[in-house]
Scaffold this motif. Structure first.
Motif, short mmCIF file in Angstrom:
data_model
loop_
_atom_site.label_atom_id
_atom_site.label_comp_id
_atom_site.label_asym_id
_atom_site.label_seq_id
_atom_site.Cartn_x
_atom_site.Cartn_y
_atom_site.Cartn_z
N LYS A 24 7.28 9.31 -8.49
CA LYS A 24 7.64 9.49 -7.09
C LYS A 24 8.51 8.33 -6.64
CE LYS A 24 5.76 10.26 -2.46
NZ LYS A 24 4.56 10.39 -1.61
N GLU A 53 8.92 4.85 -1.11
CA GLU A 53 9.22 5.16 0.29
C GLU A 53 10.39 4.31 0.78
OE1 GLU A 53 8.51 7.36 3.78
OE2 GLU A 53 7.44 7.50 1.86
N ASP A 92 14.44 8.36 -2.31
CA ASP A 92 13.53 8.95 -1.33
C ASP A 92 14.32 9.52 -0.15
OD1 ASP A 92 10.88 9.37 -0.03
OD2 ASP A 92 11.65 7.86 1.36
N ARG A 93 15.30 8.76 0.35
CA ARG A 93 16.09 9.23 1.49
C ARG A 93 16.94 10.44 1.12
NH1 ARG A 93 19.78 5.92 2.97
NH2 ARG A 93 19.53 4.27 1.42
N LYS A 109 14.62 13.55 0.94
CA LYS A 109 14.19 14.00 2.26
C LYS A 109 15.32 14.71 3.02
CE LYS A 109 10.46 10.65 2.96
NZ LYS A 109 10.03 9.39 3.62
#
Length: 507
Positions: free
Chosen positions: A98, A101, A106-107, A110
């Motif tokens: 994963k 954050e 991650d961005r 998303k």
């Protein structure tokens, strides 16, 4: 000592023994720092045009085109996109399943629906994994999604040239940077006969892919914009490659053969020199926006092109005056003022020479390739910028420098850099013919002292590589250069895949 096999290798590349020995010597001596006079700023090397002057420049550009003037867009497009996806490669190769954050990966995940290549990614993942993007993310299979972007069995974006990636959504589908460049050309560089000329420099391995994309894209743009598009392509010449050396500056060899590396984008001065064009726009392949956000770009392309024409008009007028031998001392002072005011050119000879000697000196300085560079305010983007630098002959002029070319051990240089206000050019427009319409020999105007040496590796072995003077750095050192401020809206580079999430790259 060069072997017979070495000499055969050199001949095949078009590299002379003298060139090779000169390159080896350069590894030993290195490149000198450039002596700078100051950073270029508004009122001191950077021209800020008034709205009225902008209107006049646009009118002059439109007149040039209406009168049958020729223009070509020159777009360096050989760069691979691998650096755009550095964070993605690191994530796929890492041990975490994963993305942390707030990290780039991650961005991206998303906001994945907002990248223009989402539908293509979703489709290829359904074929390779049986699930789409959203299903994979719901199952926590982030790496599968990222692999779908960069791997060969996915979109293969990690191995493609940046010019062929899907950057933007459009009203009739999606567009790659090369398609956006074509649209921009149709809107700013349409010749009187309806043609738009563009030249791409590409790598040999991607030439066929560019050809396929152009064959698919051009007809629709021609119909929509009522133009006829001519695109030519060239590759970096083997003769501009530079030899690699070991850490001790001996020739680096692999399986007994000399190893050559591309000499950097400065080698493209040879490709530019081969163009049969009078006016040439130069712009990086990735500095593009969708149709709805192109207004400022189109306006200021015309502004800097028209300003170039105005400067060229005046230079030709002065050359004609000098050639007529009917000038006065006051007119020679006027010409010197033109060079000072518009190109920030200064030299001892402007004070010491008189009469015919001054006229001959001024004519030589007027009779050079000319460029106008659109400069934006520096808002923290990495890269070089505009400076007033000293030349080998004692004169000083406007130059675009990288920070590595400046001796940062000197406090006065740090002070000058701290006052810098602007960034590398976002757009260049060049005039490549003399007053009689003859093409300039562009390589004759390169400052060979402005390259640099970098550390690389090949199959785990360290080597030193020689980079030629950059295309708009030292390769254009001996040009008449003007800097014009343009708005930040004209500067929209894509250095990482997350840049595509910026508002500038959304519909």
């Amino acid at each position: 000592m060069l072997s017979a096999e070495d000499k055969v290798q050199l001949t095949a590349r078009g590299v002379s023994e003298e060139q090779l020995l000169s390159q080896v010597e350069r590894f030993k001596t290195g490149f000198p720092f450039l002596k700078i006079y100051d950073s270029a700023r508004p009122g001191e090397g950077i021209t800020v045009l008034t709205p009225q002057q902008e209107e006049q420049a646009v009118a002059r550009w439109n007149k040039y085109l209406a009168d049958g003037g020729d223009v070509c867009k020159f777009v360096p497009a050989s760069g691979a996109a691998s650096r755009m996806f550095k964070a993605l490669f690191s994530f796929v190769d890492g041990s975490e399943d994963k993305a942390p954050e707030g990290s780039d990966v991650d961005r991206l995940l998303k906001d994945i629906h907002n990248v223009a290549f989402f539908d293509e990614l979703d489709s290829v993942l359904r074929k390779t994994t049986g699930n789409g993007v959203d299903e994979l993310l719901a199952e926590g299979r982030q790496k599968d999604v990222i692999r779908g972007i960069i791997s060969a069995d996915g979109l293969n974006y990690g191995n493609l040239p940046k010019g062929l990636l899907t950057f933007h959504r459009a009203d009739n589908g999606t567009r790659t940077p090369v398609e956006e460049q074509l649209m921009e050309g149709a809107q700013s560089a349409r010749q009187a006969d309806g043609t738009v000329n563009m030249h791409l420099t590409v790598s040999p391995s991607h030439r066929d892919a560019f050809s396929r994309k152009l064959q698919q894209a051009i007809p629709a743009i021609e119909e929509r914009m009522n133009v006829r598009i001519n695109v030519t392509m060239s590759e970096q010449k083997p003769s501009t490659d530079t030899v690699a050396v070991n850490e001790d500056n001996t020739l680096f060899r692999e399986n007994g053969s000399l190893v050559f590396r591309p000499g950097g984008h400065g080698a493209l001065i040879q490709n530019l020199n081969d163009l049969d064009a009078t006016v040439v726009f130069i712009k990086n392949i990735d500095n593009v926006v969708p149709d709805s956000r192109r207004g400022a770009t189109l306006q200021f392309k015309k502004v800097i092109a028209g300003y170039l024409m105005e400067l060229h008009d005046k230079a030709v007028e002065y050359i004609r005056l000098i050639d007529s031998r009917s000038y006065s001392e006051e007119q020679l002072e006027e010409i010197a003022g033109f060079l000072r005011r518009n190109f920030c050119f200064e030299a001892p000879e402007l004070e010491t020479l008189k009469g015919e000697d001054l006229a001959a000196y001024l004519r030589a300085k007027l009779d050079r390739p000319m460029r106008v560079c659109g400069m934006v305010r520096n808002e923290g983007e990495p890269g070089g910028g505009p400076y007033i630098a000293f030349n080998a002959d004692g004169s000083r002029s406007l130059q675009i420098l990288e920070s590595s070319q400046i001796d940062l051990s000197k406090e006065e240089n740090k002070t000058m850099m701290s006052k810098a206000t602007h960034f590398n050019p976002v757009d260049l427009v060049c005039y490549l013919r003399d007053a009689e319409g003859r093409k300039y020999d562009l390589p004759a105007h390169v400052d060979a002292e402005t390259g640099f040496i970098s550390s690389k590796s090949l199959h785990g072995r360290s080597l030193k590589a020689l980079e030629l003077p950059g295309l708009w750095n030292g390769a254009m050192s001996d040009w008449n250069t003007a800097f014009v401020e343009v708005p930040i809206e004209t500067f929209n580079p894509v250095k990482t895949v997350n840049d595509l999430l910026r508002p500038q790259h959304q519909l």
